[in-house]
Design a protein around this motif. Structure first.
Motif, PDB file in Angstrom:
ATOM      1  N   HIS A 126     -21.790  24.617 -17.342  1.00 48.42           N
ATOM      2  CA  HIS A 126     -20.706  23.657 -17.098  1.00 48.42           C
ATOM      3  C   HIS A 126     -21.152  22.656 -16.036  1.00 48.42           C
ATOM      4  O   HIS A 126     -21.459  23.037 -14.907  1.00 48.42           O
ATOM      5  CB  HIS A 126     -19.452  24.398 -16.626  1.00 48.42           C
ATOM      6  CG  HIS A 126     -18.196  23.602 -16.791  1.00 48.42           C
ATOM      7  ND1 HIS A 126     -17.992  22.398 -16.149  1.00 48.42           N
ATOM      8  CD2 HIS A 126     -17.080  23.839 -17.530  1.00 48.42           C
ATOM      9  CE1 HIS A 126     -16.807  21.930 -16.477  1.00 48.42           C
ATOM     10  NE2 HIS A 126     -16.239  22.770 -17.324  1.00 48.42           N
ATOM     11  N   PRO A 127     -21.207  21.362 -16.368  1.00 50.13           N
ATOM     12  CA  PRO A 127     -21.715  20.368 -15.406  1.00 50.13           C
ATOM     13  C   PRO A 127     -20.942  20.338 -14.093  1.00 50.13           C
ATOM     14  O   PRO A 127     -21.538  20.163 -13.022  1.00 50.13           O
ATOM     15  CB  PRO A 127     -21.567  19.034 -16.161  1.00 50.13           C
ATOM     16  CG  PRO A 127     -21.525  19.407 -17.598  1.00 50.13           C
ATOM     17  CD  PRO A 127     -20.850  20.740 -17.654  1.00 50.13           C
ATOM     18  N   ASP A 128     -19.631  20.509 -14.149  1.00 51.18           N
ATOM     19  CA  ASP A 128     -18.838  20.454 -12.916  1.00 51.18           C
ATOM     20  C   ASP A 128     -19.119  21.664 -12.035  1.00 51.18           C
ATOM     21  O   ASP A 128     -19.251  21.538 -10.812  1.00 51.18           O
ATOM     22  CB  ASP A 128     -17.344  20.381 -13.254  1.00 51.18           C
ATOM     23  CG  ASP A 128     -16.499  20.089 -12.025  1.00 51.18           C
ATOM     24  OD1 ASP A 128     -16.647  18.992 -11.449  1.00 51.18           O
ATOM     25  OD2 ASP A 128     -15.706  20.963 -11.631  1.00 51.18           O
ATOM     26  N   ASP A 129     -19.223  22.837 -12.635  1.00 50.00           N
ATOM     27  CA  ASP A 129     -19.544  24.041 -11.865  1.00 50.00           C
ATOM     28  C   ASP A 129     -20.948  23.949 -11.278  1.00 50.00           C
ATOM     29  O   ASP A 129     -21.193  24.394 -10.153  1.00 50.00           O
ATOM     30  CB  ASP A 129     -19.428  25.284 -12.744  1.00 50.00           C
ATOM     31  CG  ASP A 129     -17.986  25.668 -13.027  1.00 50.00           C
ATOM     32  OD1 ASP A 129     -17.086  25.095 -12.390  1.00 50.00           O
ATOM     33  OD2 ASP A 129     -17.755  26.529 -13.903  1.00 50.00           O
ATOM     34  N   ARG A 130     -21.876  23.383 -12.050  1.00 49.31           N
ATOM     35  CA  ARG A 130     -23.246  23.245 -11.543  1.00 49.31           C
ATOM     36  C   ARG A 130     -23.280  22.310 -10.334  1.00 49.31           C
ATOM     37  O   ARG A 130     -23.961  22.585  -9.341  1.00 49.31           O
ATOM     38  CB  ARG A 130     -24.166  22.724 -12.648  1.00 49.31           C
ATOM     39  CG  ARG A 130     -25.629  22.754 -12.258  1.00 49.31           C
ATOM     40  CD  ARG A 130     -26.544  22.626 -13.462  1.00 49.31           C
ATOM     41  NE  ARG A 130     -26.359  21.387 -14.194  1.00 49.31           N
ATOM     42  CZ  ARG A 130     -25.811  21.293 -15.405  1.00 49.31           C
ATOM     43  NH1 ARG A 130     -25.394  22.387 -16.035  1.00 49.31           N
ATOM     44  NH2 ARG A 130     -25.694  20.137 -16.008  1.00 49.31           N
TER      45      ARG A 130
END
Length: 238
Positions: A126-130
């Motif tokens: 997940h880009p936001d979690d990363r």
């Protein structure tokens, strides 16, 4: 065909209508509406935020590349609808990425040199979690290192310890941590030397050094059980 079902249709509809009216009815363009619907689907749980891009893409009948873009752009546009406290978000992210299965999967993408250097590989799709995890690493004084796959981050065990201290997950209670280490009894010269000392003479830095050394050793080898036990000591919620 993968099934997609809202957990709370009423809350989904209420928030969708509220945003439509807040922006002015008809003012939102097609792309904004698409991103709004996607973010509300993840907020509802109809699409699991921890699901892989492949799994979530199958639910929506789009390509994984399209799903990655939806996740990246959706949270950039509608973050206010899903924002959560930083420590709560970090706990959720770590609880997912530091499982044995994910660490094992990440290990396939990390170089031998990085592994021997005490790095653990964590895969966050997940880009936001990363992005959140990268910032947490920076805040803890570490540096995110990318492997061949851009969804895989290599993180030193001592950076995880620093992150745990900074976030309050690991309390600097020398006696409690030494007791836990004694119970785990991982065979190493570092721990043997630590346990030979009088408890009153052991400082937190001694404990921290032992944790870092044990974690790096477990990560470099194949002792998954030992690594998992040490991670649970650093992050008790795992």
């Amino acid at each position: 065909m993968p099934h997609l079902e809202l957990r709370d249709p009423s809350a989904f509809a209420d928030e969708f209508l509220r945003q439509m009216l807040l922006q002015g009815f008809g003012a939102l363009g097609k792309r904004d509406l698409e991103l709004l619907v996607f973010v509300l689907l993840e907020r509802d749980g109809a699409i699991d935020r921890a699901a892989s891009n492949h799994t979530a893409a199958a639910q929506l009948r789009v390509t994984p590349a399209k799903l990655r873009t939806l996740r990246r752009d959706g949270y950039a546009r509608w973050r206010q609808l899903v924002d959560e406290p930083a420590d709560q978000a970090l706990r959720r992210i770590l609880g997912h990425v530091l499982t044995e299965a994910n660490l094992r999967a990440g290990a396939r993408h990390v170089s031998e040199r990085s592994r021997k250097g005490g790095f653990l590989a964590v895969r966050i799709e997940h880009p936001d979690d990363r992005a959140r995890f990268e910032q947490a690493i920076l805040d803890a004084g570490g540096l995110p290192v990318y492997e061949r796959n851009r969804e895989v981050l290599a993180v030193r065990f001592d950076t995880l310890v620093a992150l745990a201290e900074r976030s309050g997950f690991l309390q600097p209670d020398t006696e409690a941590v030494v007791r836990r280490l004694r119970e785990l009894a991982p065979a190493s010269q570092e721990l043997a030397e630590l346990l030979r000392k009088d408890l009153a003479q052991i400082g937190w830095q001694d404990v921290r050094n032992a944790l870092n050394s044990l974690g790096a050793r477990a990560g470099a080898g194949s002792a998954e059980g030992a690594l998992r036990n040490l991670l649970r000591l650093v992050f008790p919620f795992l």
